[in-house]
Structures are given as C-alpha cells and as structure tokens.
Design a protein around this motif. Structure first.
Motif, PDB file in Angstrom:
ATOM      1  N   GLU A 203       0.946  -0.969   0.147  1.00 15.45           N
ATOM      2  CA  GLU A 203       0.089  -0.073  -0.108  1.00 15.45           C
ATOM      3  C   GLU A 203       0.884   1.230  -0.093  1.00 15.45           C
ATOM      4  OE1 GLU A 203      -2.650   2.402  -0.592  1.00 15.45           O
ATOM      5  OE2 GLU A 203      -3.526   0.427  -0.200  1.00 15.45           O
ATOM      6  N   THR A 204       0.532   2.130  -0.900  1.00 11.37           N
ATOM      7  CA  THR A 204       1.392   3.583  -1.101  1.00 11.37           C
ATOM      8  C   THR A 204       0.834   4.692  -0.289  1.00 11.37           C
ATOM      9  OG1 THR A 204       0.522   3.839  -3.136  1.00 11.37           O
ATOM     10  CG2 THR A 204       2.532   2.651  -3.047  1.00 11.37           C
ATOM     11  N   ARG A 205      -0.562   4.480  -0.162  1.00 10.51           N
ATOM     12  CA  ARG A 205      -1.455   5.656   0.465  1.00 10.51           C
ATOM     13  C   ARG A 205      -0.938   5.450   2.088  1.00 10.51           C
ATOM     14  NH1 ARG A 205      -7.297   3.932  -0.574  1.00 10.51           N
ATOM     15  NH2 ARG A 205      -6.287   1.932  -0.298  1.00 10.51           N
ATOM     16  N   ARG A 206      -0.754   6.622   2.540  1.00 13.79           N
ATOM     17  CA  ARG A 206      -0.484   6.922   3.726  1.00 13.79           C
ATOM     18  C   ARG A 206      -1.657   6.391   4.775  1.00 13.79           C
ATOM     19  NH1 ARG A 206      -1.453  12.109   6.528  1.00 13.79           N
ATOM     20  NH2 ARG A 206      -1.168  11.813   8.704  1.00 13.79           N
ATOM     21  N   HIS A 207      -1.287   5.525   5.730  1.00 11.28           N
ATOM     22  CA  HIS A 207      -2.154   4.606   6.503  1.00 11.28           C
ATOM     23  C   HIS A 207      -1.729   4.296   7.907  1.00 11.28           C
ATOM     24  CE1 HIS A 207      -0.178   1.671   4.848  1.00 11.28           C
ATOM     25  NE2 HIS A 207      -0.208   0.774   5.969  1.00 11.28           N
ATOM     26  N   SER A 208      -2.782   3.991   8.776  1.00 11.52           N
ATOM     27  CA  SER A 208      -2.322   3.542  10.049  1.00 11.52           C
ATOM     28  C   SER A 208      -3.372   2.391  10.490  1.00 11.52           C
ATOM     29  CB  SER A 208      -2.146   4.461  11.175  1.00 11.52           C
ATOM     30  OG  SER A 208      -3.352   5.112  11.496  1.00 11.52           O
ATOM     31  N   VAL A 209      -2.939   1.550  11.390  1.00 13.32           N
ATOM     32  CA  VAL A 209      -4.005   0.512  11.784  1.00 13.32           C
ATOM     33  C   VAL A 209      -4.034   0.380  13.287  1.00 13.32           C
ATOM     34  CG1 VAL A 209      -3.380  -0.968   9.737  1.00 13.32           C
ATOM     35  CG2 VAL A 209      -1.936  -1.209  11.605  1.00 13.32           C
ATOM     36  N   LYS A 210      -5.153   0.263  13.756  1.00 11.31           N
ATOM     37  CA  LYS A 210      -5.342  -0.050  15.024  1.00 11.31           C
ATOM     38  C   LYS A 210      -6.125  -1.357  15.515  1.00 11.31           C
ATOM     39  CE  LYS A 210      -6.824   3.188  17.718  1.00 11.31           C
ATOM     40  NZ  LYS A 210      -7.357   4.541  18.411  1.00 11.31           N
ATOM     41  N   LEU A 211      -5.620  -2.189  16.307  1.00  6.85           N
ATOM     42  CA  LEU A 211      -6.515  -3.527  16.907  1.00  6.85           C
ATOM     43  C   LEU A 211      -7.821  -2.899  17.204  1.00  6.85           C
ATOM     44  CD1 LEU A 211      -6.137  -6.407  16.921  1.00  6.85           C
ATOM     45  CD2 LEU A 211      -5.555  -5.980  19.424  1.00  6.85           C
ATOM     46  N   LEU A 212      -9.033  -3.626  16.637  1.00 10.83           N
ATOM     47  CA  LEU A 212     -10.133  -3.531  17.233  1.00 10.83           C
ATOM     48  C   LEU A 212     -10.573  -4.499  18.072  1.00 10.83           C
ATOM     49  CD1 LEU A 212     -12.346  -1.963  14.196  1.00 10.83           C
ATOM     50  CD2 LEU A 212     -11.356  -0.651  16.219  1.00 10.83           C
ATOM     51  N   SER A 213     -10.528  -5.858  17.829  1.00 10.48           N
ATOM     52  CA  SER A 213     -10.978  -6.758  18.609  1.00 10.48           C
ATOM     53  C   SER A 213     -10.297  -8.094  18.109  1.00 10.48           C
ATOM     54  CB  SER A 213     -12.170  -6.752  18.317  1.00 10.48           C
ATOM     55  OG  SER A 213     -13.168  -7.533  19.225  1.00 10.48           O
ATOM     56  N   LEU A 214     -10.314  -8.998  18.872  1.00  9.65           N
ATOM     57  CA  LEU A 214      -9.923 -10.380  18.674  1.00  9.65           C
ATOM     58  C   LEU A 214     -11.495 -11.338  18.291  1.00  9.65           C
ATOM     59  CD1 LEU A 214      -7.416 -11.456  21.248  1.00  9.65           C
ATOM     60  CD2 LEU A 214      -6.983 -10.602  18.828  1.00  9.65           C
ATOM     61  N   VAL A 215     -11.525 -11.927  17.303  1.00 11.47           N
ATOM     62  CA  VAL A 215     -12.803 -12.681  16.907  1.00 11.47           C
ATOM     63  C   VAL A 215     -12.513 -14.072  16.470  1.00 11.47           C
ATOM     64  CG1 VAL A 215     -14.362 -12.603  14.920  1.00 11.47           C
ATOM     65  CG2 VAL A 215     -13.520 -10.558  15.521  1.00 11.47           C
ATOM     66  N   ASP A 216     -13.349 -15.041  17.137  1.00 12.04           N
ATOM     67  CA  ASP A 216     -13.383 -16.346  16.904  1.00 12.04           C
ATOM     68  C   ASP A 216     -13.237 -16.512  15.242  1.00 12.04           C
ATOM     69  OD1 ASP A 216     -14.144 -19.233  16.492  1.00 12.04           O
ATOM     70  OD2 ASP A 216     -15.045 -19.020  18.481  1.00 12.04           O
ATOM     71  N   SER A 217     -12.472 -17.544  14.940  1.00  8.86           N
ATOM     72  CA  SER A 217     -11.952 -17.979  13.666  1.00  8.86           C
ATOM     73  C   SER A 217     -13.052 -18.476  12.845  1.00  8.86           C
ATOM     74  CB  SER A 217     -10.593 -18.689  13.837  1.00  8.86           C
ATOM     75  OG  SER A 217     -10.836 -20.062  14.377  1.00  8.86           O
ATOM     76  N   LYS A 218     -14.069 -19.135  13.766  1.00  6.58           N
ATOM     77  CA  LYS A 218     -15.241 -19.651  12.854  1.00  6.58           C
ATOM     78  C   LYS A 218     -16.096 -18.507  12.114  1.00  6.58           C
ATOM     79  CE  LYS A 218     -18.680 -19.306  16.530  1.00  6.58           C
ATOM     80  NZ  LYS A 218     -19.094 -19.825  17.724  1.00  6.58           N
TER      81      LYS A 218
ATOM     82  N   SER B 197     -15.439  -7.273  20.922  1.00  5.18           N
ATOM     83  CA  SER B 197     -15.593  -6.623  22.537  1.00  5.18           C
ATOM     84  C   SER B 197     -15.869  -5.217  22.520  1.00  5.18           C
ATOM     85  CB  SER B 197     -14.245  -6.567  23.203  1.00  5.18           C
ATOM     86  OG  SER B 197     -13.274  -5.841  22.420  1.00  5.18           O
ATOM     87  N   LYS B 198     -16.499  -4.968  23.615  1.00  8.34           N
ATOM     88  CA  LYS B 198     -16.940  -3.471  23.612  1.00  8.34           C
ATOM     89  C   LYS B 198     -15.913  -2.307  23.490  1.00  8.34           C
ATOM     90  CE  LYS B 198     -20.803  -4.807  26.633  1.00  8.34           C
ATOM     91  NZ  LYS B 198     -21.379  -5.029  28.082  1.00  8.34           N
ATOM     92  N   ASP B 199     -14.454  -2.919  23.752  1.00 12.34           N
ATOM     93  CA  ASP B 199     -13.313  -1.884  23.505  1.00 12.34           C
ATOM     94  C   ASP B 199     -13.153  -1.620  22.054  1.00 12.34           C
ATOM     95  OD1 ASP B 199     -12.940  -2.316  26.142  1.00 12.34           O
ATOM     96  OD2 ASP B 199     -11.308  -3.662  25.946  1.00 12.34           O
ATOM     97  N   ALA B 200     -13.972  -2.189  21.065  1.00 12.76           N
ATOM     98  CA  ALA B 200     -13.868  -1.719  19.584  1.00 12.76           C
ATOM     99  C   ALA B 200     -14.571  -0.485  19.378  1.00 12.76           C
ATOM    100  CB  ALA B 200     -14.422  -2.934  18.709  1.00 12.76           C
ATOM    101  N   LEU B 201     -15.462  -0.179  20.089  1.00 11.96           N
ATOM    102  CA  LEU B 201     -16.325   1.022  20.033  1.00 11.96           C
ATOM    103  C   LEU B 201     -15.337   2.052  20.324  1.00 11.96           C
ATOM    104  CD1 LEU B 201     -20.075   0.329  20.633  1.00 11.96           C
ATOM    105  CD2 LEU B 201     -18.808   0.850  18.384  1.00 11.96           C
ATOM    106  N   VAL B 202     -14.695   1.993  21.683  1.00  3.53           N
ATOM    107  CA  VAL B 202     -13.851   3.042  22.006  1.00  3.53           C
ATOM    108  C   VAL B 202     -12.683   3.371  21.226  1.00  3.53           C
ATOM    109  CG1 VAL B 202     -12.253   3.317  24.085  1.00  3.53           C
ATOM    110  CG2 VAL B 202     -14.122   2.405  24.506  1.00  3.53           C
ATOM    111  N   GLU B 203     -12.116   2.461  20.739  1.00  2.46           N
ATOM    112  CA  GLU B 203     -11.006   2.433  19.679  1.00  2.46           C
ATOM    113  C   GLU B 203     -11.357   3.129  18.500  1.00  2.46           C
ATOM    114  OE1 GLU B 203      -7.715   1.602  19.892  1.00  2.46           O
ATOM    115  OE2 GLU B 203      -7.994   0.848  21.949  1.00  2.46           O
ATOM    116  N   LEU B 204     -12.648   2.994  18.035  1.00  3.91           N
ATOM    117  CA  LEU B 204     -13.151   3.876  16.907  1.00  3.91           C
ATOM    118  C   LEU B 204     -13.341   5.031  17.267  1.00  3.91           C
ATOM    119  CD1 LEU B 204     -15.917   1.554  14.986  1.00  3.91           C
ATOM    120  CD2 LEU B 204     -13.576   2.259  14.184  1.00  3.91           C
ATOM    121  N   ASP B 205     -13.949   5.323  18.365  1.00  2.00           N
ATOM    122  CA  ASP B 205     -14.242   7.110  18.870  1.00  2.00           C
ATOM    123  C   ASP B 205     -12.947   7.490  18.841  1.00  2.00           C
ATOM    124  OD1 ASP B 205     -16.918   6.494  18.943  1.00  2.00           O
ATOM    125  OD2 ASP B 205     -16.766   5.831  21.101  1.00  2.00           O
TER     126      ASP B 205
END
Length: 157
Positions: A61-76, A144-152
């Motif tokens: 990816e050449t566009r400027r970007h960053s990543v943040k962990l939102l949640s862990l999800v069951d692999s199923k 997890s509920k923390d995902a909304l905090v990360e988004l905010d």
C-alpha cells in the motif's frame, strides 16, 4: 482460535479519512501481509457500495495509513481466500454477511444549485457505516466493547 481484526485508516489532510476493517490471513497474522478488507467505497455526493477486497497486500500500500487493533474474533467467523487480489460484494463468511446487513450510505450532499428549504445535512460516509457495523458486531458479541472505544479515538482525517 481468536483472530485479530484491525481498523485501517487511510489518512487525508483535506477530506475525512477512509476507514475499513483489515483482517490478516490466518497463515500471515502479521500486519503488513495479505488479508482482506471489508468496507464501503464511494463518496458522499454519489453514495457508497459494499466492497470486500480479497488477498489484499497491505505491505504494498502506497497511501498514507495506520492500523489499530479493534478486537479479537473467533476464527469460525472468518473465511480466508487464496489467489490473486480481487474485489466483490458477495459474502463468504459471518463477518461479511453482517457487513451487508448495514446499508451502505447513499448520497448525503446536496447540489449548491438545489432550490427549496435549506436544512442541515447529515453527512454519511465510510466512517459512519463502519461505526454502525462495529456497533452491530459488539451488540451480537462478535467484537468486544472496547472496539467502539478504539473507533471513537481513531483519527478522522
């Protein structure tokens, strides 16, 4: 086994940042490898459409970007694909099916030439959609509920 799901933020100095979910492939659960993106693409003037980007190489990816962990999800809830990069809007797993239940925003800008009563416009974009999508995943226990905090707390530009 839990799988990490990230928010990827494509920064912009002028416009709202583009937000999408980034899910690394199971074999390559390291940021910077291949995986898939779940998002809506478009513009507030034309509207948006669901898009699943498969076998996406974040390292190229050449566009400027960053990543943040939102949640862990069951692999199923996640199915990986193999092959070359592709895009579509056909769900193959639970996360993608859930994404399609949240309507992609339609046009939310008015023409400057439009006549009639002028009211404040509620601008809807990929950030609006992703917040609704993540809220649904929190409500049904996928995220997890923390995902909304990360988004905010995520950068908006």
């Amino acid at each position: 086994m839990p799988r990490p799901v990230y928010l990827i933020i494509y920064h912009s100095p002028i416009f709202a940042a583009h937000w999408a979910l980034w899910i690394p492939s199971y074999e390559e659960e390291v940021i910077g490898k291949t995986g898939k993106i779940i998002n809506v693409q478009g513009s507030p003037s034309e509207g948006f459409a669901h898009e699943f980007e498969r076998n996406y190489d974040l390292a190229s990816e050449t566009r400027r970007h960053s990543v943040k962990l939102l949640s862990l999800v069951d692999s199923k809830n996640i199915i990986d694909t193999t092959g070359d990069y592709s895009t579509d809007n056909t769900a193959i797993d639970i996360l993608e099916s859930s994404a399609l239940t949240i309507k992609a925003p339609g046009p939310s800008l008015r023409s400057a030439e439009e006549h009639g009563v002028k009211t404040r416009v509620e601008l809807k974009n990929c950030q609006t959609w992703l917040r609704q999508f993540v809220s649904k995943l929190v409500e049904n226990g996928t995220f997890s509920k923390d995902a909304l905090v990360e988004l905010d707390n995520a950068p908006k530009n």
